[in-house]
Write a protein that holds these residues in place. Sequence first.
Motif, PDB file in Angstrom:
ATOM      1  N   LYS A 128      23.770  -7.367   2.995  1.00  0.00           N
ATOM      2  CA  LYS A 128      24.284  -8.701   2.671  1.00  0.00           C
ATOM      3  C   LYS A 128      25.642  -8.922   3.298  1.00  0.00           C
ATOM      4  CE  LYS A 128      22.597 -10.851  -1.509  1.00  0.00           C
ATOM      5  NZ  LYS A 128      22.476 -10.362  -2.857  1.00  0.00           N
ATOM      6  N   LYS A 129      26.468  -7.905   3.174  1.00  0.00           N
ATOM      7  CA  LYS A 129      27.826  -8.006   3.699  1.00  0.00           C
ATOM      8  C   LYS A 129      27.790  -8.299   5.209  1.00  0.00           C
ATOM      9  CE  LYS A 129      32.333  -6.471   3.725  1.00  0.00           C
ATOM     10  NZ  LYS A 129      33.440  -6.507   2.847  1.00  0.00           N
ATOM     11  N   MET A 130      26.925  -7.600   5.907  1.00  0.00           N
ATOM     12  CA  MET A 130      26.790  -7.786   7.350  1.00  0.00           C
ATOM     13  C   MET A 130      26.318  -9.204   7.672  1.00  0.00           C
ATOM     14  SD  MET A 130      27.597  -5.656   9.555  1.00  0.00           S
ATOM     15  CE  MET A 130      28.815  -4.467   9.089  1.00  0.00           C
ATOM     16  N   GLN A 131      25.343  -9.663   6.897  1.00  0.00           N
ATOM     17  CA  GLN A 131      24.808 -11.013   7.140  1.00  0.00           C
ATOM     18  C   GLN A 131      25.890 -12.067   6.930  1.00  0.00           C
ATOM     19  OE1 GLN A 131      21.497 -11.063   4.493  1.00  0.00           O
ATOM     20  NE2 GLN A 131      20.167  -9.933   5.908  1.00  0.00           N
ATOM     21  N   ARG A 132      26.670 -11.890   5.853  1.00  0.00           N
ATOM     22  CA  ARG A 132      27.740 -12.851   5.559  1.00  0.00           C
ATOM     23  C   ARG A 132      28.716 -12.928   6.729  1.00  0.00           C
ATOM     24  NH1 ARG A 132      28.196 -11.236   0.184  1.00  0.00           N
ATOM     25  NH2 ARG A 132      29.894  -9.821   0.691  1.00  0.00           N
ATOM     26  N   LEU A 133      29.062 -11.751   7.242  1.00  0.00           N
ATOM     27  CA  LEU A 133      30.028 -11.691   8.337  1.00  0.00           C
ATOM     28  C   LEU A 133      29.472 -12.386   9.578  1.00  0.00           C
ATOM     29  CD1 LEU A 133      32.777 -10.488   9.027  1.00  0.00           C
ATOM     30  CD2 LEU A 133      31.590  -8.488   9.919  1.00  0.00           C
ATOM     31  N   ALA A 134      28.211 -12.098   9.863  1.00  0.00           N
ATOM     32  CA  ALA A 134      27.580 -12.709  11.035  1.00  0.00           C
ATOM     33  C   ALA A 134      27.576 -14.221  10.895  1.00  0.00           C
ATOM     34  CB  ALA A 134      26.161 -12.181  11.189  1.00  0.00           C
ATOM     35  N   ALA A 135      27.277 -14.714   9.684  1.00  0.00           N
ATOM     36  CA  ALA A 135      27.243 -16.160   9.442  1.00  0.00           C
ATOM     37  C   ALA A 135      28.632 -16.753   9.653  1.00  0.00           C
ATOM     38  CB  ALA A 135      26.747 -16.435   8.031  1.00  0.00           C
ATOM     39  N   ALA A 136      29.651 -16.090   9.094  1.00  0.00           N
ATOM     40  CA  ALA A 136      31.017 -16.595   9.211  1.00  0.00           C
ATOM     41  C   ALA A 136      31.450 -16.691  10.671  1.00  0.00           C
ATOM     42  CB  ALA A 136      31.965 -15.686   8.454  1.00  0.00           C
ATOM     43  N   LEU A 137      31.006 -15.731  11.467  1.00  0.00           N
ATOM     44  CA  LEU A 137      31.412 -15.733  12.875  1.00  0.00           C
ATOM     45  C   LEU A 137      30.699 -16.806  13.669  1.00  0.00           C
ATOM     46  CD1 LEU A 137      31.680 -11.916  13.558  1.00  0.00           C
ATOM     47  CD2 LEU A 137      33.527 -13.590  13.589  1.00  0.00           C
ATOM     48  N   ASN A 138      29.492 -17.191  13.218  1.00  0.00           N
ATOM     49  CA  ASN A 138      28.723 -18.188  13.960  1.00  0.00           C
ATOM     50  C   ASN A 138      29.175 -19.612  13.699  1.00  0.00           C
ATOM     51  OD1 ASN A 138      27.083 -16.740  15.608  1.00  0.00           O
ATOM     52  ND2 ASN A 138      25.624 -16.293  13.955  1.00  0.00           N
ATOM     53  N   VAL A 139      29.856 -19.869  12.572  1.00  0.00           N
ATOM     54  CA  VAL A 139      30.268 -21.209  12.173  1.00  0.00           C
ATOM     55  C   VAL A 139      31.035 -21.919  13.289  1.00  0.00           C
ATOM     56  CG1 VAL A 139      31.886 -22.444  10.679  1.00  0.00           C
ATOM     57  CG2 VAL A 139      30.252 -20.838   9.703  1.00  0.00           C
ATOM     58  N   HIS A 140      31.928 -21.179  13.924  1.00  0.00           N
ATOM     59  CA  HIS A 140      32.808 -21.801  14.913  1.00  0.00           C
ATOM     60  C   HIS A 140      32.158 -22.072  16.258  1.00  0.00           C
ATOM     61  CE1 HIS A 140      35.911 -20.896  12.037  1.00  0.00           C
ATOM     62  NE2 HIS A 140      35.508 -19.635  12.022  1.00  0.00           N
ATOM     63  N   ARG A 141      30.894 -21.698  16.394  1.00  0.00           N
ATOM     64  CA  ARG A 141      30.346 -21.776  17.743  1.00  0.00           C
ATOM     65  C   ARG A 141      29.542 -23.050  18.000  1.00  0.00           C
ATOM     66  NH1 ARG A 141      29.142 -15.560  17.798  1.00  0.00           N
ATOM     67  NH2 ARG A 141      31.297 -14.874  17.872  1.00  0.00           N
ATOM     68  N   ASP A 142      30.032 -24.213  17.517  1.00  0.00           N
ATOM     69  CA  ASP A 142      29.355 -25.490  17.790  1.00  0.00           C
ATOM     70  C   ASP A 142      29.767 -26.003  19.161  1.00  0.00           C
ATOM     71  OD1 ASP A 142      27.913 -25.639  15.573  1.00  0.00           O
ATOM     72  OD2 ASP A 142      29.195 -27.086  14.507  1.00  0.00           O
ATOM     73  N   ASP A 143      28.836 -26.582  19.892  1.00  0.00           N
ATOM     74  CA  ASP A 143      29.166 -27.140  21.196  1.00  0.00           C
ATOM     75  C   ASP A 143      29.456 -28.637  21.039  1.00  0.00           C
ATOM     76  OD1 ASP A 143      29.361 -28.022  23.734  1.00  0.00           O
ATOM     77  OD2 ASP A 143      27.564 -26.980  24.472  1.00  0.00           O
ATOM     78  N   PRO A 144      30.693 -29.107  21.321  1.00  0.00           N
ATOM     79  CA  PRO A 144      31.035 -30.517  21.097  1.00  0.00           C
ATOM     80  C   PRO A 144      30.223 -31.460  21.982  1.00  0.00           C
ATOM     81  CG  PRO A 144      32.810 -29.366  22.244  1.00  0.00           C
ATOM     82  CD  PRO A 144      31.826 -28.336  21.844  1.00  0.00           C
ATOM     83  N   LEU A 145      29.696 -30.939  23.108  1.00  0.00           N
ATOM     84  CA  LEU A 145      28.944 -31.819  24.010  1.00  0.00           C
ATOM     85  C   LEU A 145      27.573 -32.194  23.425  1.00  0.00           C
ATOM     86  CD1 LEU A 145      29.814 -30.309  27.488  1.00  0.00           C
ATOM     87  CD2 LEU A 145      30.501 -32.531  26.577  1.00  0.00           C
ATOM     88  N   LEU A 146      27.070 -31.351  22.508  1.00  0.00           N
ATOM     89  CA  LEU A 146      25.754 -31.623  21.930  1.00  0.00           C
ATOM     90  C   LEU A 146      25.847 -32.517  20.696  1.00  0.00           C
ATOM     91  CD1 LEU A 146      24.156 -28.060  22.246  1.00  0.00           C
ATOM     92  CD2 LEU A 146      23.818 -30.038  23.729  1.00  0.00           C
ATOM     93  N   HIS A 147      27.069 -32.768  20.267  1.00  0.00           N
ATOM     94  CA  HIS A 147      27.312 -33.555  19.068  1.00  0.00           C
ATOM     95  C   HIS A 147      27.084 -35.047  19.334  1.00  0.00           C
ATOM     96  CE1 HIS A 147      28.904 -31.823  15.410  1.00  0.00           C
ATOM     97  NE2 HIS A 147      29.302 -33.052  15.056  1.00  0.00           N
ATOM     98  N   VAL A 148      26.684 -35.795  18.293  1.00  0.00           N
ATOM     99  CA  VAL A 148      26.588 -37.258  18.448  1.00  0.00           C
ATOM    100  C   VAL A 148      27.842 -37.868  17.823  1.00  0.00           C
ATOM    101  CG1 VAL A 148      25.214 -39.320  17.961  1.00  0.00           C
ATOM    102  CG2 VAL A 148      24.091 -37.097  18.268  1.00  0.00           C
ATOM    103  N   TYR A 149      28.598 -38.673  18.597  1.00  0.00           N
ATOM    104  CA  TYR A 149      29.856 -39.241  18.105  1.00  0.00           C
ATOM    105  C   TYR A 149      29.713 -40.734  17.828  1.00  0.00           C
ATOM    106  CZ  TYR A 149      31.697 -34.818  19.785  1.00  0.00           C
ATOM    107  OH  TYR A 149      31.917 -33.496  19.975  1.00  0.00           O
TER     108      TYR A 149
END
Length: 718
Positions: free
Chosen positions: A464-485
């Motif tokens: 669980k601890k590992m999964q939580r960490l992996a999730a936390a690290l992935n949060v920041h990886r959004d690509d602004p170009l794919l976003h709808v503004y």
Amino acid sequence: MAECVRVICRCRPLNSRELALKSEVCVEMDQSVAQTILLGDGPPKQFTFDGVYYMDSTAEQIYNDIVYPLVEKVIEGYNGTVFAYGQTGAGKTFSMQGVENIPAQRGIIPRTFEHIFTATATTANVKFLVHVSYLEIYNEEVRDLLGKDKMQKLEIKEHSEKGVYVSGLSMHVCHDVATCEELMARGFNNRHVGATLMNKDSSRSHSIFTVYIEAMDETGSIRMGKLNLVDLAGSERQAKTGATGDRFKEATKINLSLSALGNVISALVDGKSKHIPYRDSKLTRLLQDSLGGNTKTLMLACISPSDNNYDETLSTLRYANRAKNIKNKPKINEDPKDALLREYQLEIERLKQIAVNGSSEQVIVQNVDLEEEREKLRAEFEQAMNQLRAEYELEQKSKAALQQELASLQSQYEKAQADIETDTNPADIKKRIEMLQNQLVGGEQVNNEALKADRQKKMKAAEKKMQRLAAALNVHRDDPLLHVYNSTQEKLEALTKQYTQEQEKVRALEREVEDIQGEFELDRLDYLETIRKQDQQLRLCYQIFEKLQPTIRKDLNYANLEKIRKEAIWDDDQQRWCIPEVVSSRTNLPSANPNALGQKSEQNYIHEDDDGISRLRRKLEDSNVDDIAKNYFKPLKATDLVNKYKADSTRMLSERSHHHHSNSSSKSSSSMRHLPATHDGLNTGDLYSDDLIERAGSAQRKPHRLDALPMPRNKSFT
Ligand code: ADP
Ligand code: MG
């Protein structure tokens, strides 16, 4: 399936010295994203790992989070390695070994014992065999910390199936936690500890504690896991530890192993290099499988929080950051050829068979078999002995070594004989079966549901601890170009933000380049200093050799240095040169004409930069080579006799002065050495200098018998 080396970072609290010096803390950690932040003059430097542990963390947390799942895998049959890296005093031993008086700080090594024996006890229908070994690499020499002779240097060997192993390393069977702990403590006390300025108790050696776990299920299939627990020597640059003299020698060699480790990591991470320089050091050879091989590896980077260790901390963090990218290919070791369990099982089966077949009829049959076996043994023994004898004549091996081999052969033979004897005694058989079975563990607590549940819980928590960490690290990886503004303005803002972030990254990379260059420069200086020191050592050896070379008898192969150089072969396994044995060749007898000899001597002995001793030694050699027997009774000319008489009286004088003024005698004899060597008498006088007592004695006796001399015509000279 390939998987990366896992890396965690642990920061110890400030120690009393640092507190007294009012050192600033320069390390921060963000546990939610497993980041270590190093604060310095420039912008902070961030490093992301698989887990970070700040000052108040415990070994218990580290174990449960990340070591637990690894050890579970080892019990399943994978290989695992945990190694602690960092500067001296950063907490490597504290993490691996731990302290006994604070239960939460019991180290990783003793925790694995408890874990392993709980796991074996709660597993049904599987028999386990657990062994441990403990070795140390000190000054590029491998020693057994649990062996009979802890000073004995062991060799690293490579086997086509077994892989790299330490030949002659003792392995100790363990069936409980207490035995393991006792062995760990014993080995730890045998470790080399040297006092450097940085930490009085710091160890300058690398140690590897290995647990071998073999498991056999009901079907008879065997799995074998191996767990290496490595406590490395301090990674600091040697200049900082104030190492000089002997300690400098250690530092250069220890750096050799650590530099080699760094090079192996670089080569693995780089991805382009085909050649991984595992063979460059003992450490990298032994950890070969843990770096890029069939092992699940965890690196524990230990750091100090204090700003006066900034450089070393940065270096450790960068090292650890690189190690993250090493890819391993762990797989379960199924039915390995060298499993000891199989041998145990076969032996138990064999003994049981003998015990069952105890009826008289079968005993007779058995006895016939025994007689046959005895005969076979005897024949083997004789054959081996004959072979040894033949070798003796052929190779002229050293007698002592051969005798030892013969003796060991004899004792093996006797032991095998004794084994056969005991095999027939039912009580003995029973005892041996029990002994063998006692060494196996497994299933003692199969019904202890609480223990089983605890094991499950720990595994789940770690996952669980590992999964939580992996999730936390992935949060920041959004690509602004794919976003709808909603508006262009919003899009512009998002992109600007992205741009600023990217710029920040570029700047970070530029700083990284600077760091690398700085580190490279320091490494370069280190290497240059090492090369300089080694060059000096080399020159010393060379100069000593140059002084000694003239004293080597001409009929020895070592008189021709060039030839020896050509014949020398570098042995990579043993890390030493194989050089020819000293062999003496026959010399042709020289001409017995004393005048010719004298001339030859004069030419030979006058040498510009020679000192008296070398001259003297050469003269002695030649006198050895000369055919003494032939010259012995040769008539001497009158002039020779006069010279001899002078020589004898000079010698007597010098002997007397030697006895009377023993203090000044060395002075007078050394001044005599520098007199022209052309004067025979003085030359003879020099023969009695202290260095050459033995040879001088024999040379002096040579001309004493004068019976065969012709009568001198002019008697007045006496
Ligand atoms: P190393 O083996 O890396 O040279 P040690 O493990 O011997 O360093 O640690 C040096 C000192 O710091 C020891 O006295 C140890 O007790 C203390 N120490 C190290 N890590 C911690 C920690 N996490 N918490 C408390 N004390 C620590
Ligand atoms: Mg230590």
